[in-house]
Design a protein around this motif. Structure first.
Motif: not given
Ligand SMILES: Nc1ncnc2c1ncn2[C@@H]1O[C@H](COP(=O)(O)OP(=O)(O)OP(=O)(O)O)[C@@H](O)[C@H]1O
Ligand SMILES: [Mg+2]
Length: 371
Positions: A2, A8, A17, A40, A42, A44, A66, A226, A254
């Protein structure tokens, strides 16, 4: 695990999700042509989209716009095409028969070079990269193979740094390609909205239906659950009070919860150290994005945010603070800067009061120097 740090890639790895995943696959299966995934930093987004791609039957490419921007310095049509063609490689390894027929279609485009190792852009003096030609070829190929192609533009707001108008290309694709779905994601929600200009009657995408999916923070229960599960998986005992403190500081985002869990559970940092590191990283990320946005009036923007971070909330209080820090400012200018900060999601409004909703932003701007 996790608390693994990379995005992921499957539904099984994701916490929660399910609703968002089902919404995304429902939308693509229905044939929606443009899907926007907002959320926003990070929160996910990339993980959600990757998990969707891993279980959908559709061929796809995913372009991290990006990263393209930071690697190449711009997102010109040539550069984007190169990344799209590169993206085919991943898919090439997996589905041989389908890929072979796509390769035949691409061979018909005179500026694309197809070799056993992959596909590349090959420009002669007379040929010009034409995105619409490439997308049309993909669409026709889908038609023959009764499939739908998904093109993911991750962090699409960076497409504004280009010599061509991608909102025009998207509108053209929307009108002409029945078998291509674009998934665009964006963490700078206001910037992405500005780029797509869906509500502007003068803009190419006006009046098109765009499916929007919003990836939200976890609420308190989900955040605590979580964290508990992540630590249980690692066999690390943690105090409930500490987890509540983590939730309160990181507000259910997350990616930050994951980083905290990793630093503490895998790297062995203490609760305090791990939390401090995450807050520090978060503030740096906020500031790097904010800097790009506020460049032309940096001092004034930072003064506005600083005022609100320090608890001044009304229009006149903020204005007075800004004038003390940076000198005279005309009402019209002040209002424009305020509006921009709201549009880009750094400020919100509750009644007459201006507020910073994201605690990471509040922390970041409270300590930055205006100078
Ligand atoms: N639903 C989830 N369950 C567990 N871990 C998650 C989940 N969603 C995201 N993560 C973890 O959170 C972190 C950020 O995820 P991710 O890169 O998908 O986010 P993002 O919104 O695309 O970020 P960014 O804005 O930097 O592009 C990663 O470490 C990922 O493994
Ligand atoms: Mg991402």
């Amino acid at each position: 695990m996790l608390f693994s740090l990379e995005p992921k890639a499957t539904r099984r790895e994701l916490y929660d999700r399910d609703r968002e995943l089902n919404e995304l696959s429902g939308s693509v299966d229905r044939g929606d042509r443009i899907v926007v995934v907002y959320g926003i930093r990070r929160v996910g987004k990339t993980s959600l989209v990757r998990a969707f791609l891993s279980e959908a039957r559709h061929p796809y490419v995913l372009v991290d716009v990006r990263q393209v921007y930071f690697t190449e310095g711009s997102v010109s049509a040539n550069v984007l095409v190169r990344y799209v063609l590169d993206g085919f490689r991943e898919f090439m390894g997996r589905r041989d028969r389908l890929w072979a027929s796509l390769r035949d279609v691409l061979r018909g485009i005179d500026w694309v070079r197809v070799s056993p190792g992959g596909v590349e852009v090959r420009l002669s003096r007379r040929s010009r990269v034409d995105l619409t030609e490439l997308f049309r070829a993909i669409d026709e190929w889908c038609e023959h193979n009764s499939t739908r192609f998904v093109i993911v533009l991750d962090e699409a707001q960076y497409m504004r740094f280009s010599n061509i108008r991608y909102d025009g290309v998207l509108a053209w694709a929307y009108d002409n390609l029945g078998r291509v779905t674009f998934i665009v994601t964006g963490s700078e929600v206001g910037v992405l909205r500005d780029f797509l200009r869906v509500e502007d009657p003068e803009a190419p995408l006006f009046g098109r239906y765009i499916k929007e999916i919003y990836v939200d923070r976890f609420n308190k229960d989900a955040s605590l659950d979580f964290l508990r599960r992540g630590f249980a998986e690692l066999g690390v005992a943690v105090g409930e009070g500490e987890l509540v403190e983590v939730y309160e500081h990181l507000d259910g985002v997350v990616g930050w919860l994951t980083l905290y869990g990793y630093l503490r559970g895998v790297e062995g940092l203490s609760h305090k150290e791990a939390l401090a590191r995450v807050l520090n990283d978060g503030a740096r990320l906020v500031l790097s994005e904010l800097e790009a946005l506020i460049k032309p009036s940096r001092a004034r923007y930072l003064a506005i945010l600083g005022a609100v971070a320090h608890g001044l909330n009304t229009w006149s209080e903020i204005r007075r603070y800004v004038e003390v820090r940076t000198g005279y400012i005309a009402d019209s200018v002040f209002n424009r800067l305020l509006m921009n900060l709201i549009r880009y999601g750094y400020l919100g409004k509750a009644g007459d009061a201006y507020v910073i909703q994201d605690p990471m932003v509040a922390r970041a701007v409270a300590n930055v120097s205006i100078g």
